[in-house]
Design a protein around this motif. Sequence first.
Motif, short mmCIF file in Angstrom:
data_model
loop_
_atom_site.label_atom_id
_atom_site.label_comp_id
_atom_site.label_asym_id
_atom_site.label_seq_id
_atom_site.Cartn_x
_atom_site.Cartn_y
_atom_site.Cartn_z
N TYR A 1 0.89 -1.31 -0.16
CA TYR A 1 0.03 -0.05 0.06
C TYR A 1 0.77 1.29 0.00
N TYR A 2 1.93 1.39 0.75
CA TYR A 2 2.75 2.43 0.58
C TYR A 2 3.23 2.76 -0.96
N ARG A 3 3.79 1.45 -1.60
CA ARG A 3 4.09 1.65 -2.95
C ARG A 3 3.01 2.31 -3.75
N ALA A 4 1.79 1.61 -3.49
CA ALA A 4 0.67 2.12 -4.44
C ALA A 4 0.43 3.65 -4.19
N ALA A 5 0.58 4.06 -2.90
CA ALA A 5 0.10 5.41 -2.77
C ALA A 5 1.30 6.29 -3.23
N ALA A 6 2.58 5.99 -3.17
CA ALA A 6 3.69 6.81 -3.66
C ALA A 6 3.66 6.81 -5.14
N THR A 7 3.00 5.51 -5.80
CA THR A 7 3.03 5.62 -7.41
C THR A 7 1.84 6.55 -7.88
N ALA B 1 2.84 15.84 0.07
CA ALA B 1 1.42 15.66 0.58
C ALA B 1 1.15 15.85 2.17
N VAL B 2 0.08 16.06 2.66
CA VAL B 2 -0.23 16.19 3.76
C VAL B 2 0.41 17.30 4.56
N GLY B 3 0.26 18.51 3.71
CA GLY B 3 0.79 19.64 4.17
C GLY B 3 2.32 19.85 4.49
N PHE B 4 3.25 19.28 3.43
CA PHE B 4 4.70 18.96 3.60
C PHE B 4 5.23 18.36 4.87
N ALA B 5 4.13 17.63 5.58
CA ALA B 5 4.84 17.09 6.66
C ALA B 5 5.93 16.38 6.47
N PRO B 6 7.01 16.40 7.21
CA PRO B 6 8.35 15.61 6.93
C PRO B 6 8.08 14.18 7.63
N PRO B 7 9.02 13.32 7.08
CA PRO B 7 8.78 12.04 7.66
C PRO B 7 8.94 11.99 9.12
N ALA B 8 8.19 11.43 10.01
CA ALA B 8 8.08 11.41 11.27
C ALA B 8 9.26 10.97 11.98
N CYS B 9 10.10 10.00 11.22
CA CYS B 9 11.24 9.52 11.77
C CYS B 9 12.38 10.65 11.87
N ALA B 10 12.23 11.63 10.77
CA ALA B 10 13.39 12.84 10.86
C ALA B 10 13.12 13.70 11.73
N VAL B 11 11.77 13.89 12.13
CA VAL B 11 11.29 14.80 13.07
C VAL B 11 11.71 14.38 14.58
N GLU B 12 11.53 12.89 14.76
CA GLU B 12 12.05 12.57 16.16
C GLU B 12 13.53 12.65 16.14
N GLN C 1 -2.97 9.13 7.04
CA GLN C 1 -2.29 8.18 7.94
C GLN C 1 -1.34 7.42 7.04
N LEU C 2 -1.98 6.62 6.15
CA LEU C 2 -0.95 5.97 5.24
C LEU C 2 0.09 6.64 4.70
N LEU C 3 -0.19 7.89 4.25
CA LEU C 3 0.92 8.55 3.63
C LEU C 3 1.94 9.13 4.79
N ASP C 4 1.73 9.31 5.84
CA ASP C 4 2.37 9.59 6.84
C ASP C 4 3.78 8.45 6.99
N GLU C 5 2.91 7.34 7.02
CA GLU C 5 4.01 6.02 7.19
C GLU C 5 4.59 5.87 5.74
N THR C 6 4.01 5.96 4.81
CA THR C 6 4.74 6.01 3.46
C THR C 6 5.75 6.95 3.48
N LYS C 7 5.84 7.83 3.89
CA LYS C 7 6.96 8.94 3.76
C LYS C 7 8.17 8.45 4.73
#
Length: 202
Positions: free
Chosen positions: A42-48, A165-176, A114-120
């Motif tokens: 699903y991550y790959r599908a959303a990114a595509t 996507a999602v308002g330019f939210a960065p990957p959550a791992c980078a934020v952490e 939520q899926l897009l956050d995880e896809t990032k």
Amino acid sequence: MVTGAGTARVAGLDGTAVGAWVRRLAGNTAPRRNHWRTRQLYYRAAATLLEAQQRPLTWKSIVAAAGPRGCRSTFYEVAGAHARHRMVDDLIGDGRPGAIEIAWRYLRSDAVEQLLDETKVWSFWPYRQELMRWFSDAMTLGELEAGLSQTVLAWGREHPALAGAVGFAPPACAVEDLTVLHQGHLSGTQALHRLSEVIRKG
């Protein structure tokens, strides 16, 4: 070996909540590996779809892009309020104030977001792994933050639709990671805004 603040900052990156979430789901036991494969489908599908400028994204369009293995039930096992192994749940379960604050910033009511956050995170993870190999205990906070920001910028330029996507939210791992590098002196909200601007201006 140089010891001190730099050592603590770099060492702290091995114990992040999002990092533990990725390693747990991408681990070697069969059930976890199968679930990680489903998530990646699903991550790959959303990114595509994003790269192809297919808007708006819906669960139906993502399931269709996932191909014959895609279906509504497995989509909602991966995304949504009742999904299994949500990234935000690991952040909340971590218990540290910084992780919990980041979780609230990424707690979405929309399953696709939520899926897009995880896809990032999934898309950014190889960049993070390369960055971790480059980081050194001898580096200053300024050098470490610059390295992280440049890596986020490079990822965003290579994946502009996903990054925006999602308002330019960065990957959550980078934020952490950025909050860990600052050792509690930068809030999750401040880190998110700082990296979001890196992407937005990139």
